[in-house]
Scaffold this active site. Structure first.
Site, short mmCIF file in Angstrom:
data_model
loop_
_atom_site.label_atom_id
_atom_site.label_comp_id
_atom_site.label_asym_id
_atom_site.label_seq_id
_atom_site.Cartn_x
_atom_site.Cartn_y
_atom_site.Cartn_z
N GLY A 53 1.02 -1.00 0.02
CA GLY A 53 0.28 0.00 0.29
C GLY A 53 1.13 1.33 -0.33
O GLY A 53 2.16 1.14 0.22
N CYS A 54 0.63 2.36 -0.16
CA CYS A 54 1.03 3.36 -0.38
C CYS A 54 1.43 4.24 0.80
O CYS A 54 2.68 4.57 0.91
CB CYS A 54 0.25 4.57 -0.39
SG CYS A 54 -1.26 5.16 -0.15
N TYR A 55 0.78 4.04 2.07
CA TYR A 55 0.94 4.88 3.49
C TYR A 55 2.19 3.66 4.19
O TYR A 55 2.72 4.29 4.52
CB TYR A 55 0.22 4.45 4.02
CG TYR A 55 -1.00 5.78 4.08
CD1 TYR A 55 -0.69 7.39 4.56
CD2 TYR A 55 -2.64 5.62 4.38
CE1 TYR A 55 -1.34 8.31 3.94
CE2 TYR A 55 -3.40 6.67 3.57
CZ TYR A 55 -2.69 7.79 3.78
OH TYR A 55 -3.72 8.71 4.46
#
Lengths: 345, 345, 345, 345
Positions: free
Chosen positions: C148-150
């Protein structure tokens, strides 16, 4: 206290109405209706109203008309002309912020809105509520058609020029720019954050529905039919409309003389501010207020006048002007509840 | 009418003061001063004041102190401590929106501000003007040190937890986010449009000057010295501060019990709004208002409480709280002139 | 040429994949699928692709698996785990940009995602595709769970500190900020322009689904279970994630020594840039690129290290890292097609 | 490899040149100069170039001319006409991104720029570098006057209409909108974040210096002098120019016939994209690319054609077109190094 009802209270225009009317010293909101949020508390829908307004949204407009002194309608077009009828108008006054009663000619309405008009018989009674221009008629009517946002800005910018026969009616171009709140709270791809931030676009080119409204009112001032080119643009900002208006001057005239003409019509208007020479409106200077700022430049090279007008689309372009209309209807000072200083930044 | 002077009226905080005070029913601005715009008319500097305020900016603060009942100072740090002296304070009340009188300990001031303090003898008289917490002391003072924007939001968010000994003082992290108006109107590369739009950054990490202010006030509440980690961030928006505060709970406690503790301190406060469960503050909901919204979550997995606070940095974080202080100083209702409903959008 | 299929090509991540892969010298997109836009030409959906990509969106993933060397899945969670099965994996390689194969523990998945996992038997084969850390495992797998991005930003920022046992595992706070594109193209009130511009908010406090992903990977590095506080925030900008990470240092250590530890892990990584002292990442500096910028500060007063990481959520946080994984899978130079210089402004 | 020097490399246009040229397969930057940042490393000035470009900024242009095959000048007007002389032009080719060599008539230059021209003798040699229109002349020149951003967009939008004598030359209005990067990196109140975000304004009404440039080139196409009304506006976004152009049609004509005329001039142009019917350019669709998108509408009611053009002001409006000129000058494929797909979002 004026007892007020708001139908369609949960759109952006409705919310601005609630904000202004709750701070209005002579009005009391007795009812809020909403199609989308029936049964919900207002502060759940708009969290800025936490501890300020906890009205539960209702649905019934009939009941409302018996209790309210005035009802504001903030609805998509085509709905008001179904809901309003002669019997309602005997009970209460209506200020309609939608488009249904703005155009005098049913044919023009049906041509631009591609839909039937459900109460053409009321069009004669309806007054186009551009306060600075139609003040006297407004006083006598029970049905006010509050002008559109683009139209308010465009008409006020050009009105004196046409009234005084200063520009060629075939040369008029209005290139208008609006913040995104003008598009409302209903979800759409075009107003999804990512799709409209960091970009500018024109839309509804040569086909935007505010065009006939502008033409109707400017034509009335000019006493002759007028056709204009009107192009709206979407700007990545919350509030504000800027109209850049072009017209060919019929004769050479000095800046000061044009200013005197604008002053003739607007000097006593408390919501119109005429800019000094070389100063032009910007939307940030009217934010949150009912002002319409107007400035202009004469271009000797091309023989054109360029007039710039700026308003807050939610205030002078919608809710603020509606309250101004209410003030006129009820004989109050026209600026009652509308004295907010524009908020910058 | 309270006769008011504003020194430093042409920064963003100064301009917000003018906006609020001109709409305040009990105050009258008698003088505006500015270093940068001496001799200029206020509406030329801020065009939103066209036809509203045409005060010519002056320079002389001495004269002002003899005429004004209260003077607001909106100046960079280091200047107020030079300008204010005991004799001025016998003539008038001072509400200083800068940093010079906030820190009780001169050593701490000089350590964080890297500059000498020019009137340490006044520090005892000065009261830290966080209205909800220091109301009684404020009433008796002539010199109010109006809190910083980040500090107001951070202290109000955490105060009840420390006062009631609920969180571990070594565990506190405040991760704060501010709109760009907090950086003022002076030009700098960091606030050039292109350099701060479409981006987020942390700045002054472990070294921001609001840190000792927060520690001073929370330490007083906790009755023990406290050191926190405070990190400010710059967010591409005009107004607003959001503080996300983390602390380890000393014991297990329910959400309702924590809420009761917050209510104990804030329930009667008209400018603090406690959010219902699962609702959290967002800066848009307080824009243009003097509210501080507070919400919190208990994270059982980590034993932490996360408290979120939101204010408008120019209002509750500066000009609004200063006017709230004025109201207290002059025995007015605390919300006089501060009842604006947050403007959304 | 690597034959590539993209399933879910019309979301923002899908579109970024198309953009990167069309400029990749060794890949050829053979198919794009979309649920929402079947039968539409790609340049009608994304007008930036006018005259560049006119693929008609298809629907069938089965067929795709027989023709493509690798399939990228850019789908909401819960769908990939239904679509992927062992037989597909014998035909092709899968790089899943969704969440379904990231968490090793099915129970943890079902707890955080509140939904059943449809192919737990594939979890062992799946490799967590954080390239800098799992490069060797990635090479051998046919099923890559793209992070994921985070999580990418958070893990890369903290990994060396945990691997080297430098910070107290109970003290970790990750306060993260994301641009709006992270929320995708599906319409929702929260990503309506007016509702998220000019504001910042925290959301999914103590409950965001990237939390267990971060904990899983950092726990593996630390060789002990870790629980962190993770708070995401929505920032009014298009692209970018900034993670502000806090941890208590287990011992005193100099900035230079910490830097050496970061260099030990990242010096040879071409997509990780370590900032000089007193320089910190800002999202604008990585926009459009596959970089992860990392900077840190030691706060002696509190004994904490504050690490700041920044990525472009659509590139290193999604499509770029997915292509980096593809490059690893197919034995290409890891930066093939990923050499874009960050675009500023 | 073409040896390239950039004079004025630290403005936004300079930085975009560096970005494009470093990714250009046939060019090598041998020198960067800057007045403001002499002695500084490029990645300190623009942190996106961290680990990519660490050139130290120099000051000397003379030396440069002996080493470089081509020099790009990205300087404020009035400086290039001092620096460039015949001897320099024997050593190297010059692509000037400023205004000094764009206007053929010295009198017109001095009238609009209010300053003396220092090398009028070079104006004959200089070629106006609007690639699609002046390609053949460009090939033969050593001094290219790269067009302005507004002008590129306006001229390309209207050129076929004037070339084919389709519109009345007295009716032309160009209402243009630009992102803030067009105003450069020099600090000014007007480009301070707070002063230009959340607002739109017109500026330099009837007096913007790109006006005579547009008139010169359109007049040449029309073979008769033309005067237009040109109004630029500042839009709160980073990049992009949208030109909304109005003209009265001299005769009735169908949309398809107008399209055929546009195709006659642009069909083979790889950087001009003509929009299908009812589709219009938006600046977001060209961001980061060298495209100029053009769409138009015929308004039968008013007899006008409305043409909309969109470019990225820093690419096709400056650095991209300059590189396109370099490619022409050196006989490369015109799109070498300019194939970036527009980046959205």
């Amino acid at each position: 206290m004026i007892k007020v009802g708001i139908v369609g209270a949960t759109g952006y225009v409705g919310e601005e109405l609630v904000r202004i009317l709750m701070q209005h010293p002579q009005s009391k909101i007795i009812n809020l209706t909403s199609q989308s949020y029936v049964g919900k508390s207002y502060n759940e829908i708009y969290q800025n109203f936490e501890e300020i307004c906890a009205h539960i949204c209702e649905e019934d407009i009939e009941k409302l008309s018996k209790e309210a002194d005035v009802i504001f309608l903030a609805l998509p077009h085509g709905i008001a002309s179904k809901k309003v009828n002669a019997s309602i108008l005997t009970n209460t006054k209506i200020i309609d912020l939608g488009a249904d009663f703005r155009l005098k000619n049913v044919g023009v309405y049906e041509q631009w809105y591609h839909s039937k008009h459900f109460s053409p018989e009321l069009l004669e009674e309806a007054v186009y509520g551009l306060c600075e221009i139609k003040r006297e008629q407004i006083k006598k009517s029970n049905l006010i058609a509050n002008p559109g946002c683009y139209t308010t800005c465009s008409i006020l910018s050009l009105y004196p020029l046409l009234k005084e026969n200063l520009i060629d009616e075939e040369s008029i171009v209005v290139d208008a720019k609006s913040g995104v709140s003008g598009a409302g709270r209903a979800l759409s791809l075009g107003t999804h954050y990512i799709e409209c931030t960091e970009s500018i676009k024109a839309y509804k080119i040569a086909s935007h529905r505010h065009t006939p409204e502008i033409e109707q009112e400017l034509g009335e001032a000019y006493q002759k039919e007028i056709k204009i080119s009107f192009t709206p643009h979407l700007v990545p900002m919350n509030r504000g409309i800027l109209a850049t208006c072009y017209g060919k001057l019929k004769k050479q005239i000095s800046w000061e003389d044009v200013m005197n003409i604008y002053k003739k019509y607007y000097e006593k208007e408390q919501f119109i501010r005429l800019m000094r020479k070389d100063v032009y409106p910007e939307t940030r200077w009217v934010k949150g207020s009912n002002y319409c700022d107007i400035g202009f430049s004469l271009d000797e090279r091309t023989g054109r006048i360029i007039v710039i007008g700026a308003i807050d689309n939610l205030v002078k372009g919608a809710a603020g002007q509606a309250v101004q209309n209410m003030n006129i209807l009820f004989g109050l000072e026209e600026n009652t509840g509308l004295n907010q200083i524009p908020m910058f930044p």
